[in-house]
Write a protein that holds these residues in place. Structure first.
Motif, PDB file in Angstrom:
ATOM      1  N   THR A   1       0.805  -1.227   0.000  1.00 51.78           N
ATOM      2  CA  THR A   1       0.000   0.000   0.000  1.00 51.78           C
ATOM      3  C   THR A   1       0.834   1.271   0.000  1.00 51.78           C
TER       4      THR A   1
ATOM      5  N   PRO B   1     -13.324  -0.706   5.429  1.00 54.21           N
ATOM      6  CA  PRO B   1     -12.708  -1.497   4.354  1.00 54.21           C
ATOM      7  C   PRO B   1     -12.187  -2.845   4.842  1.00 54.21           C
TER       8      PRO B   1
ATOM      9  N   LEU C   1      -5.323  -9.439   1.641  1.00 54.70           N
ATOM     10  CA  LEU C   1      -6.054  -8.207   1.337  1.00 54.70           C
ATOM     11  C   LEU C   1      -6.558  -7.530   2.605  1.00 54.70           C
TER      12      LEU C   1
ATOM     13  N   ALA D   1      -3.935  -5.227   3.708  1.00 57.81           N
ATOM     14  CA  ALA D   1      -3.827  -4.065   2.833  1.00 57.81           C
ATOM     15  C   ALA D   1      -4.935  -3.061   3.104  1.00 57.81           C
ATOM     16  N   THR D   2      -6.165  -3.534   3.226  1.00 63.34           N
ATOM     17  CA  THR D   2      -7.288  -2.613   3.436  1.00 63.34           C
ATOM     18  C   THR D   2      -7.249  -1.978   4.815  1.00 63.34           C
TER      19      THR D   2
ATOM     20  N   GLY E   1      -4.066   0.625   4.382  1.00 63.12           N
ATOM     21  CA  GLY E   1      -4.155   1.719   3.417  1.00 63.12           C
ATOM     22  C   GLY E   1      -5.539   2.027   2.904  1.00 63.12           C
ATOM     23  N   GLY E   2      -6.528   1.199   3.231  1.00 65.31           N
ATOM     24  CA  GLY E   2      -7.903   1.463   2.830  1.00 65.31           C
ATOM     25  C   GLY E   2      -8.301   0.903   1.487  1.00 65.31           C
ATOM     26  N   SER E   3      -7.352   0.359   0.716  1.00 63.74           N
ATOM     27  CA  SER E   3      -7.669  -0.164  -0.610  1.00 63.74           C
ATOM     28  C   SER E   3      -7.006  -1.521  -0.804  1.00 63.74           C
ATOM     29  N   ALA E   4      -7.715  -2.423  -1.483  1.00 67.01           N
ATOM     30  CA  ALA E   4      -7.186  -3.759  -1.765  1.00 67.01           C
ATOM     31  C   ALA E   4      -6.479  -3.824  -3.114  1.00 67.01           C
ATOM     32  N   ARG E   5      -6.691  -2.816  -3.969  1.00 65.18           N
ATOM     33  CA  ARG E   5      -6.194  -2.907  -5.348  1.00 65.18           C
ATOM     34  C   ARG E   5      -4.685  -3.130  -5.446  1.00 65.18           C
ATOM     35  N   PRO E   6      -3.830  -2.374  -4.710  1.00 59.13           N
ATOM     36  CA  PRO E   6      -2.387  -2.587  -4.882  1.00 59.13           C
ATOM     37  C   PRO E   6      -1.909  -3.958  -4.412  1.00 59.13           C
TER      38      PRO E   6
END
Length: 343
Positions: free
Chosen positions: A70, A144, A182, A185-186, A189-194
């Motif tokens: 992230t 998230p 994931l 990650a979420t 950093g709040g997002s799973a995409r990276p």
């Protein structure tokens, strides 16, 4: 048989009656205390076997590897994600044995439930309580994180109760492990995409190991260990490729990129080699002789290989401290695995 007469050199006296407290000798008290301590130790060992405690060392690296993707350093929410992962993982262990108690009675009668050391109802209650705790910890880490933890918990229960013996079983287990990464990650950093590429790598290894595990009680074909061995080689090759290369995730971590830092390159290579050695050697033995004991060793090696794999994923993202911290868990996992089986 005649009763013995008292010795002539000792007078025969009648002792006054003693109270229960007086009549209890120190040796008897010590024996009773030792028995209680032994009972508590036996119960603790039974729960350690049920929950497969050595396998817990393979869990924190999921969140740390996810956090590394992230571009953020681990923070308190990362710790909450780790705690949530630990609870959900142990919920799956307890539920697994509760669901398998009939089969284990025939194939693994020494396990805690069929041997009677733990009641099935206690295992089921533990699975429910650990699941609730895992979800609560994820909620503390943010929406998230909870949005990932909820399907992770559902996947764990679906696998143990319905999917394990179906063709979808290995895929479900792989999905759970990918979601666990994931979650880190979420939460961080709040997002799973990276974290998607790293989650796919971890899920692929899990898929291979779970497929092999289907033959750990009866043995089977060498095809599954051979396929897993090939997968191990491909993943190790991927791990040594620099970030930004086709098929890899670019690093956003504020440390030196591994592709430009000789020490990071060396660490990534060492971790990839450790992953191949830990997973590949027992898989080769199982491929040559897919007997239950060698297959179980291959599964155990694949589980322990999660640690260098997670560390290599963190190092590939540039999170060298997280990589070293994760790798440091491997000796403890290996030491405890000698006392309590991870399969």
């Amino acid at each position: 048989m005649t009763p013995r007469s008292p010795r002539p050199d000792r007078p025969t006296t009648t002792s006054p009656p003693q109270s229960p407290i007086q009549s209890q000798s120190p040796r008897a008290s010590t024996t009773a205390g030792a028995g209680a301590g032994a009972g508590a130790t036996a119960r603790a060992r039974a729960w350690a076997e049920l929950l497969r405690l050595p396998a817990l060392f393979t869990v924190p690296g999921d969140a740390l590897a996810g956090a590394a993707t992230t571009g953020n350093r681990p923070n308190p929410r990362t710790l909450l994600a780790i705690a949530s992962s630990l609870c959900l993982y142990e919920a799956g262990m307890a539920l697994n044995d509760w669901a398998d108690q009939t089969e284990d009675a025939l194939e693994r009668p020494h396990r805690p439930l069929p041997s009677g050391r733990i009641r099935p109802s206690a295992a089921l209650v533990a699975a429910g309580a650990l699941t609730a705790a895992g979800l609560a910890l994820a909620a503390r880490a943010g929406r998230p994180a909870l949005a990932v933890a909820a399907p992770l918990a559902a996947t764990v229960w679906a696998y143990d109760l319905a999917l394990k013996r179906t063709p979808a079983g290995p895929a479900a287990m792989a999905t759970a492990r990918g979601l666990d990464l994931l979650l880190g990650a979420t939460a961080t950093g709040g997002s799973a995409r990276p974290a998607l590429p790293a989650a796919l790598t971890l899920a692929t290894h899990t898929l291979a190991v779970t497929t092999v595990s289907r033959g750990e009680t009866r043995g089977g074909s060498p095809l599954a260990p051979l396929a897993a061995l090939t997968t191990t080689g491909v993943l190790a090759w991927t791990l040594t490729r620099p970030p930004g290369a086709p098929g890899t995730a670019p690093s956003r971590y504020p440390a030196a990129a591994p592709s430009r830092h000789p020490a990071a390159d060396a660490l990534r290579t060492v971790l990839a080699a450790a992953f191949v050695t830990t997973s590949g050697r027992p898989l080769l033995h199982a491929a040559l002789n897919p007997s239950p004991p060698l297959t179980q060793r291959a599964v155990g090696g694949g589980i322990r290989a999660m640690i260098p794999l997670q560390a290599a994923l963190a190092a590939r993202s540039g999170a060298l401290a997280s990589a070293l911290l994760t790798a440091a868990l491997a000796p403890a996992a290996r030491r405890f695995a000698r006392k309590v089986s991870v399969t």
